[in-house]
Scaffold this active site. Structure first.
Site, PDB file in Angstrom:
ATOM      1  N   GLU B  49       0.696  -1.336  -0.038  1.00  0.00           N
ATOM      2  CA  GLU B  49      -0.041  -0.053   0.005  1.00  0.00           C
ATOM      3  C   GLU B  49       0.926   1.320  -0.123  1.00  0.00           C
ATOM      4  O   GLU B  49       0.677   2.391  -0.634  1.00  0.00           O
ATOM      5  CB  GLU B  49      -0.928  -0.012   1.402  1.00  0.00           C
ATOM      6  CG  GLU B  49      -2.053  -0.968   1.152  1.00  0.00           C
ATOM      7  CD  GLU B  49      -3.121  -0.715   0.445  1.00  0.00           C
ATOM      8  OE1 GLU B  49      -3.113   0.537  -0.588  1.00  0.00           O
ATOM      9  OE2 GLU B  49      -4.343  -1.182   0.521  1.00  0.00           O
ATOM     10  N   ASN B  53       1.329   4.341  -2.807  1.00  0.00           N
ATOM     11  CA  ASN B  53       0.987   5.644  -2.624  1.00  0.00           C
ATOM     12  C   ASN B  53       2.415   6.165  -3.219  1.00  0.00           C
ATOM     13  O   ASN B  53       2.200   7.417  -3.845  1.00  0.00           O
ATOM     14  CB  ASN B  53       1.030   5.757  -1.197  1.00  0.00           C
ATOM     15  CG  ASN B  53      -0.396   5.456  -0.578  1.00  0.00           C
ATOM     16  OD1 ASN B  53      -1.150   5.209  -1.518  1.00  0.00           O
ATOM     17  ND2 ASN B  53      -0.689   5.318   0.590  1.00  0.00           N
ATOM     18  N   ARG B 103      -6.821   4.687 -10.422  1.00  0.00           N
ATOM     19  CA  ARG B 103      -8.228   3.786 -10.287  1.00  0.00           C
ATOM     20  C   ARG B 103      -8.145   2.788 -11.188  1.00  0.00           C
ATOM     21  O   ARG B 103      -8.647   1.559 -10.775  1.00  0.00           O
ATOM     22  CB  ARG B 103      -9.431   4.695 -10.388  1.00  0.00           C
ATOM     23  CG  ARG B 103      -9.826   5.667  -9.242  1.00  0.00           C
ATOM     24  CD  ARG B 103     -10.561   6.776  -9.253  1.00  0.00           C
ATOM     25  NE  ARG B 103     -10.655   7.821  -8.530  1.00  0.00           N
ATOM     26  CZ  ARG B 103     -10.743   7.739  -7.373  1.00  0.00           C
ATOM     27  NH1 ARG B 103     -11.686   7.136  -6.520  1.00  0.00           N
ATOM     28  NH2 ARG B 103     -10.524   9.206  -6.320  1.00  0.00           N
TER      29      ARG B 103
HETATM   30  N1  LIG Z   1       3.118   9.589  -0.366  1.00  0.00           N
HETATM   31  C1  LIG Z   1       2.032  10.460  -0.351  1.00  0.00           C
HETATM   32  N2  LIG Z   1       1.974  11.821  -1.041  1.00  0.00           N
HETATM   33  C2  LIG Z   1       1.014  12.517  -1.119  1.00  0.00           C
HETATM   34  N3  LIG Z   1      -0.015  12.280  -0.900  1.00  0.00           N
HETATM   35  C3  LIG Z   1      -0.501  11.009  -0.390  1.00  0.00           C
HETATM   36  C4  LIG Z   1       0.674  10.025  -0.042  1.00  0.00           C
HETATM   37  N4  LIG Z   1       0.114   9.080   0.536  1.00  0.00           N
HETATM   38  C5  LIG Z   1      -1.154   9.254   0.491  1.00  0.00           C
HETATM   39  N5  LIG Z   1      -1.585  10.476   0.172  1.00  0.00           N
HETATM   40  C6  LIG Z   1      -2.714  11.072  -0.139  1.00  0.00           C
HETATM   41  O1  LIG Z   1      -3.775  10.537   0.935  1.00  0.00           O
HETATM   42  C7  LIG Z   1      -5.032  10.069   0.401  1.00  0.00           C
HETATM   43  C8  LIG Z   1      -5.405   8.640   1.220  1.00  0.00           C
HETATM   44  O2  LIG Z   1      -4.407   7.714   0.962  1.00  0.00           O
HETATM   45  P1  LIG Z   1      -4.752   6.138   0.980  1.00  0.00           P
HETATM   46  O3  LIG Z   1      -3.587   5.305   0.709  1.00  0.00           O
HETATM   47  O4  LIG Z   1      -5.656   6.018   2.423  1.00  0.00           O
HETATM   48  O5  LIG Z   1      -5.718   6.069  -0.190  1.00  0.00           O
HETATM   49  P2  LIG Z   1      -5.609   5.986  -1.822  1.00  0.00           P
HETATM   50  O6  LIG Z   1      -4.210   5.651  -2.227  1.00  0.00           O
HETATM   51  O7  LIG Z   1      -6.199   7.217  -2.302  1.00  0.00           O
HETATM   52  O8  LIG Z   1      -6.387   4.619  -2.293  1.00  0.00           O
HETATM   53  P3  LIG Z   1      -6.129   3.050  -1.848  1.00  0.00           P
HETATM   54  O9  LIG Z   1      -4.959   3.143  -0.950  1.00  0.00           O
HETATM   55  O10 LIG Z   1      -7.213   2.781  -1.095  1.00  0.00           O
HETATM   56  O11 LIG Z   1      -5.962   2.440  -3.423  1.00  0.00           O
HETATM   57  C9  LIG Z   1      -4.491   9.800  -0.992  1.00  0.00           C
HETATM   58  O12 LIG Z   1      -5.684   9.848  -2.107  1.00  0.00           O
HETATM   59  C10 LIG Z   1      -3.563  10.981  -1.179  1.00  0.00           C
HETATM   60  O13 LIG Z   1      -4.335  12.128  -1.510  1.00  0.00           O
HETATM   61 MG   LIG Z   2      -3.055   4.089  -1.228  1.00  0.00          MG
END
Ligand SMILES: Nc1ncnc2c1ncn2[C@@H]1O[C@H](COP(=O)(O)OP(=O)(O)OP(=O)(O)O)[C@@H](O)[C@H]1O
Ligand SMILES: [Mg+2]
Lengths: 120, 142
Positions: B49, B53, B103
């Site tokens: 995960e 990110n 997505r």
């Molecule tokens: N390393 C990062 N740098 C910048 N923004 C981040 C980072 N990690 C997370 N985010 C922000 O935090 C939000 C939530 O992250 P999270 O991993 O919980 O969900 P996601 O990546 O959007 O979806 P999923 O992990 O369910 O595929 C992201 O949509 C993004 O806006």
């Molecule tokens: Mg994520």
């Protein structure tokens, strides 16, 4: 339920190795999703007996299964994996099948056969 | 901290082809030193995960893996930006700014960070426009 019975219920075709040991492996429950984070959040044990049902057909599905120790994926809606993804699945020891049924129909068919969700 | 194992990896922004390779290597590395399958699965999920990110939200980044003498596993994910403006929102299940492309790869459920928090024994995140650092600890019973 044996993998072979699952394949029969879904008229599914194998995309990877499909030897007798794979066909005879017992599965107890199913998790269906197109969102990999859902699978990563929800599948917490019994991964060896969990089937992942998904319409998401790319290498991230395989990576997700790899992290979770899930060994069996059924791709719905007649989706197929590209050759390099099939190769990757084989290397990971993950069995992949493809069915023409939609997600809803595939779930319904397996539910009728007695397979439950991951929480029973 | 005396580390009995140290590894570093680079993750590239938008590199969907290699997404997951780092976590796969971390999983097999830790498997070799005898971390139990149950703990290993938690680490792999959190690592994957976090790696995703870095690829889909950050300008890529670095991953640092350390194992302490007591068997505790330390993972640090460090990126150079653009940072998370509202950490509280980011940690809320279901909140996501993922692109259409991300997505399409099966991400953007907004479940990553909450899930990472759930499976880790220690979770620390710091963020500014200069970057985000996520530090995780997993204590495995030995
Ligand atoms: N390393 C990062 N740098 C910048 N923004 C981040 C980072 N990690 C997370 N985010 C922000 O935090 C939000 C939530 O992250 P999270 O991993 O919980 O969900 P996601 O990546 O959007 O979806 P999923 O992990 O369910 O595929 C992201 O949509 C993004 O806006
Ligand atoms: Mg994520």
């Amino acid at each position: 339920m044996r993998a072979k019975e699952i394949a029969d219920a879904l008229h599914a075709v194998p995309l990877t190795l499909w030897e007798e040991e794979h066909q005879n492996h017992e599965y107890k429950n199913v998790f269906a999703t197109d969102l990999m984070s859902d699978a990563l959040a929800m599948i917490q044990d019994e991964e060896e007996s969990t089937v992942l049902l998904t319409g998401l057909c790319n290498t991230q599905t395989l990576r997700t299964a790899e992290m979770l120790d899930v060994r069996f994926i059924v791709f719905v809606r007649g989706k197929f994996l590209l050759d390099d993804a099939i190769e990757m699945a084989k290397n990971m020891g993950i069995v992949c099948l493809a069915t023409d049924y939609t997600m809803y129909d595939a779930c319904g068919r397996l539910y009728l056969k007695g397979l439950t969700g991951i929480y029973g | 901290m005396d580390s009995i194992l140290h590894k570093e990896y680079t993750v590239v922004q938008d590199d969907y082809v290699n997404a997951g390779k780092v976590s796969s290597d971390i999983k097999s590395t830790l498997s070799e030193i005898g971390i139990s399958p149950k703990v290993l699965r938690k680490i792999a999920v959190a690592s994957y995960e976090s790696e995703i990110n870095l690829i889909i939200h950050a300008y890529g980044g670095k991953v640092f893996l350390d194992v302490g003498e007591d068997g505790a596993v330390y993972l640090v994910f460090k990126d150079p930006g653009p940072g998370i403006p509202d950490l509280e929102k980011a940690l809320t299940p279901g909140w996501s700014t993922a692109s259409e492309k991300a997505r399409g790869m099966g991400f953007g459920a907004g479940m990553g960070l909450p899930n990472i928090q759930r499976v880790s024994d220690d979770f620390h995140i710091e963020s500014s426009p200069e970057g985000t650092t996520l530090s995780l600890v997993f204590r495995s019973p030995v």
